[in-house]
Design a protein around this motif. Structure first.
Motif, mmCIF file in Angstrom:
data_model
loop_
_atom_site.group_PDB
_atom_site.id
_atom_site.type_symbol
_atom_site.label_atom_id
_atom_site.label_comp_id
_atom_site.label_asym_id
_atom_site.label_seq_id
_atom_site.Cartn_x
_atom_site.Cartn_y
_atom_site.Cartn_z
ATOM 1 N N SER A 33 24.813 -33.598 16.958
ATOM 2 C CA SER A 33 24.830 -33.802 15.532
ATOM 3 C C SER A 33 24.625 -32.451 14.858
ATOM 4 N N MET A 34 25.293 -32.253 13.745
ATOM 5 C CA MET A 34 25.153 -30.984 13.039
ATOM 6 C C MET A 34 24.815 -31.253 11.585
ATOM 7 N N GLY A 35 24.099 -30.318 10.992
ATOM 8 C CA GLY A 35 23.698 -30.560 9.608
ATOM 9 C C GLY A 35 23.147 -29.317 8.949
ATOM 10 N N TRP A 36 22.381 -29.564 7.883
ATOM 11 C CA TRP A 36 21.851 -28.489 7.059
ATOM 12 C C TRP A 36 20.406 -28.766 6.663
ATOM 13 N N PHE A 37 19.617 -27.721 6.702
ATOM 14 C CA PHE A 37 18.297 -27.695 6.106
ATOM 15 C C PHE A 37 18.313 -26.613 5.025
ATOM 16 N N ARG A 38 17.280 -26.622 4.195
ATOM 17 C CA ARG A 38 17.138 -25.551 3.208
ATOM 18 C C ARG A 38 15.672 -25.227 3.009
ATOM 19 N N CYS A 95 22.273 -23.851 8.776
ATOM 20 C CA CYS A 95 23.055 -24.759 9.614
ATOM 21 C C CYS A 95 22.252 -25.046 10.883
ATOM 22 N N VAL A 96 22.299 -26.306 11.327
ATOM 23 C CA VAL A 96 21.539 -26.702 12.507
ATOM 24 C C VAL A 96 22.382 -27.582 13.403
ATOM 25 N N ALA A 97 21.995 -27.635 14.662
ATOM 26 C CA ALA A 97 22.630 -28.538 15.622
ATOM 27 C C ALA A 97 21.534 -29.198 16.444
ATOM 28 N N SER A 98 21.711 -30.492 16.685
ATOM 29 C CA SER A 98 20.696 -31.248 17.407
ATOM 30 C C SER A 98 21.338 -32.242 18.355
ATOM 31 N N TYR A 99 20.774 -32.344 19.552
ATOM 32 C CA TYR A 99 21.257 -33.349 20.506
ATOM 33 C C TYR A 99 20.566 -34.689 20.260
ATOM 34 N N GLY A 100 19.492 -34.662 19.475
ATOM 35 C CA GLY A 100 18.760 -35.889 19.186
ATOM 36 C C GLY A 100 19.112 -36.423 17.814
ATOM 37 N N SER A 101 18.228 -37.268 17.296
ATOM 38 C CA SER A 101 18.493 -37.910 16.015
ATOM 39 C C SER A 101 17.307 -37.842 15.067
ATOM 40 N N THR A 102 16.336 -37.000 15.396
ATOM 41 C CA THR A 102 15.169 -36.849 14.532
ATOM 42 C C THR A 102 15.357 -35.612 13.688
ATOM 43 N N TRP A 103 15.565 -35.811 12.406
ATOM 44 C CA TRP A 103 15.927 -34.691 11.538
ATOM 45 C C TRP A 103 14.685 -34.061 10.898
ATOM 46 N N THR A 104 13.936 -33.405 11.761
ATOM 47 C CA THR A 104 12.816 -32.568 11.331
ATOM 48 C C THR A 104 13.055 -31.164 11.863
ATOM 49 N N PRO A 105 12.476 -30.151 11.227
ATOM 50 C CA PRO A 105 12.724 -28.782 11.701
ATOM 51 C C PRO A 105 12.437 -28.598 13.190
ATOM 52 N N SER A 106 11.378 -29.210 13.681
ATOM 53 C CA SER A 106 11.026 -29.033 15.091
ATOM 54 C C SER A 106 11.977 -29.767 16.022
ATOM 55 N N GLY A 107 12.776 -30.674 15.476
ATOM 56 C CA GLY A 107 13.680 -31.449 16.311
ATOM 57 C C GLY A 107 15.047 -30.823 16.514
ATOM 58 N N MET A 108 15.280 -29.687 15.864
ATOM 59 C CA MET A 108 16.593 -29.047 15.966
ATOM 60 C C MET A 108 16.670 -28.146 17.193
ATOM 61 N N ASP A 109 17.842 -28.137 17.823
ATOM 62 C CA ASP A 109 18.036 -27.318 19.018
ATOM 63 C C ASP A 109 18.529 -25.910 18.694
ATOM 64 N N TYR A 110 19.344 -25.809 17.668
ATOM 65 C CA TYR A 110 19.904 -24.509 17.296
ATOM 66 C C TYR A 110 19.867 -24.336 15.781
ATOM 67 N N TRP A 111 19.651 -23.070 15.367
ATOM 68 C CA TRP A 111 19.616 -22.718 13.944
ATOM 69 C C TRP A 111 20.517 -21.526 13.678
ATOM 70 N N GLY A 112 21.151 -21.540 12.502
ATOM 71 C CA GLY A 112 21.800 -20.344 12.021
ATOM 72 C C GLY A 112 20.787 -19.465 11.316
ATOM 73 N N LYS A 113 21.247 -18.314 10.844
ATOM 74 C CA LYS A 113 20.337 -17.380 10.172
ATOM 75 C C LYS A 113 20.180 -17.673 8.691
ATOM 76 N N GLY A 114 21.042 -18.514 8.151
ATOM 77 C CA GLY A 114 20.907 -18.927 6.772
ATOM 78 C C GLY A 114 21.810 -18.192 5.808
ATOM 79 N N THR A 115 22.103 -18.863 4.697
ATOM 80 C CA THR A 115 22.875 -18.267 3.615
ATOM 81 C C THR A 115 22.209 -18.652 2.300
ATOM 82 N N LEU A 116 22.105 -17.701 1.394
ATOM 83 C CA LEU A 116 21.373 -17.914 0.157
ATOM 84 C C LEU A 116 22.258 -18.543 -0.912
ATOM 85 N N VAL A 117 21.746 -19.609 -1.506
ATOM 86 C CA VAL A 117 22.386 -20.248 -2.651
ATOM 87 C C VAL A 117 21.445 -20.097 -3.841
ATOM 88 N N THR A 118 21.952 -19.533 -4.920
ATOM 89 C CA THR A 118 21.172 -19.364 -6.141
ATOM 90 C C THR A 118 21.887 -20.063 -7.276
#
Length: 121
Positions: A33-38, A95-118
């Motif tokens: 599963s892939m998604g987004w945190f901020r 951007c994040v990727a997770s093999y599981g289904s718990t959408w908490t920061p500690s539950g993510m397997d991979y993270w991108g470095k981030g992009t700033l939105v203002t």
């Protein structure tokens, strides 16, 4: 080496739109599963949106009806269309990727470095 690389951030006025893109490489993310945190200045990192490998979508209440997540499995790419942006959407988006289904920061397997939105008022 696994990499998630975000693009598309920038400065926009309130009410405007931006589209974030995340390109994944280094492995096949078809079953992830892939998604987004901020993370806004001085605040905790929070969940924004996710799309599972099977196609289901999940959104934070604060962005429902304004943000749309989509995914191209063949291209290992996930997009976040952000419309009707508000100043409170200002944050670094990850951007994040997770093999599981718990959408908490500690539950993510991979993270991108981030992009700033203002979003300016």
């Amino acid at each position: 080496q696994v990499q998630l690389v975000e693009s598309g951030g920038g400065l926009v006025q309130a009410g405007g739109s931006l589209r974030l893109s995340c390109a994944a490489s280094g492995r096949t993310f078809r079953r992830y599963s892939m998604g987004w945190f901020r993370q806004a200045p001085g605040k905790e990192r929070e969940f924004v949106a996710a799309r599972s490998w099977s196609g289901s979508k999940l959104y934070a209440d604060s962005v429902k009806g304004r943000f749309t997540i989509s995914r191209d499995n063949a291209e290992n790419t996930v997009l976040l269309q952000m419309d009707s942006l508000k100043p409170e959407d200002t944050a670094v988006y990850y951007c994040v990727a997770s093999y599981g289904s718990t959408w908490t920061p500690s539950g993510m397997d991979y993270w991108g470095k981030g992009t700033l939105v203002t979003v300016s008022s």
